[in-house]
Write an enzyme that holds these catalytic residues in place. Sequence first.
Site, PDB file in Angstrom:
ATOM      1  N   SER A 135      -3.582  19.467  38.757  1.00 51.76           N
ATOM      2  CA  SER A 135      -2.774  18.343  38.298  1.00 51.76           C
ATOM      3  C   SER A 135      -1.460  18.293  39.074  1.00 51.76           C
ATOM      4  O   SER A 135      -1.345  18.901  40.140  1.00 51.76           O
ATOM      5  CB  SER A 135      -2.544  18.457  36.790  1.00 51.76           C
ATOM      6  OG  SER A 135      -2.029  17.252  36.272  1.00 51.76           O
ATOM      7  N   ASN A 136      -0.497  17.566  38.570  1.00 51.62           N
ATOM      8  CA  ASN A 136       0.821  17.463  39.222  1.00 51.62           C
ATOM      9  C   ASN A 136       1.859  17.242  38.127  1.00 51.62           C
ATOM     10  O   ASN A 136       1.505  16.965  36.980  1.00 51.62           O
ATOM     11  CB  ASN A 136       0.804  16.310  40.246  1.00 51.62           C
ATOM     12  CG  ASN A 136       0.510  14.981  39.571  1.00 51.62           C
ATOM     13  OD1 ASN A 136       1.317  14.479  38.792  1.00 51.62           O
ATOM     14  ND2 ASN A 136      -0.662  14.413  39.836  1.00 51.62           N
TER      15      ASN A 136
END
Length: 219
Positions: free
Chosen positions: A33-34
């Site tokens: 993810s980020n």
Amino acid sequence: ISKSRTNGPLAGKKVLVTAGPTREHIDPVRFISNPSSGKMGTAMAEAALQMGADVTLIHGPVNIPLPEGIDTVEIESAEELFKQVKDHADADVVIMAAAVSDFRPASYNSQKTKKEDAEFSLGLTQTTDILGWLGRQDLPGQIRIGFAMETENLLENAKTKLNHKNADWIVANSLNGDQSGFESDKNTVHLLGTETEQTFSGTKQDVGREVLEKIFNSQ
Ligand code: CTP
Ligand code: CA
């Protein structure tokens, strides 16, 4: 509490906003993810609502309050986001603020991967470029606003995205600014159109409103 207005520059318009990160699962307990907080996209949704639009917000996992008076759809992966965007592709305006993962694991392990079994490399596949896909559908009259998060060559890269994705506007974010970026409440953005470029700075709410005012009062 926000109330949608019956007047305003976006009255009667369907505005689709995407926000937040995606999660690409490796197995049930791990994902790629980020750090996107969803704040900028949510601020754009709020601004569109204030301008009279019917707003749908498709968002990844976020930890912030979502505006009242809009439809929300939660997604997790880039693939789910793509499916939802396709289902809502008839929007008059699309604002792609989501930080879509560019890659997902090539395979998914339906059981938790055990240390002993794990390989030392992770195979990755590219996800669909959702804004690029919309740009190729050539939906008559649709206005598409993309974002660009860059760490170098901000304007040059943003211009390339504007052209390659067939977008009308790109909101370019530099990750290098002091008070900008994923988790900040403030932002400095460069709004790039086919002919104009302008900078906006302030809280994400201010920036969201000013960007939409610039775009929809210049029509
Ligand atoms: N975007 C998208 N689908 C993807 C990746 C990005 O629709 N799979 C959208 C983003 O929501 C944003 C715009 O495309 O509006 C630009 O995203 P960005 O990550 O800056 O650009 P990329 O085209 O993914 O290129 P790169 O990450 O290599 O800079
Ligand atoms: Ca990307």
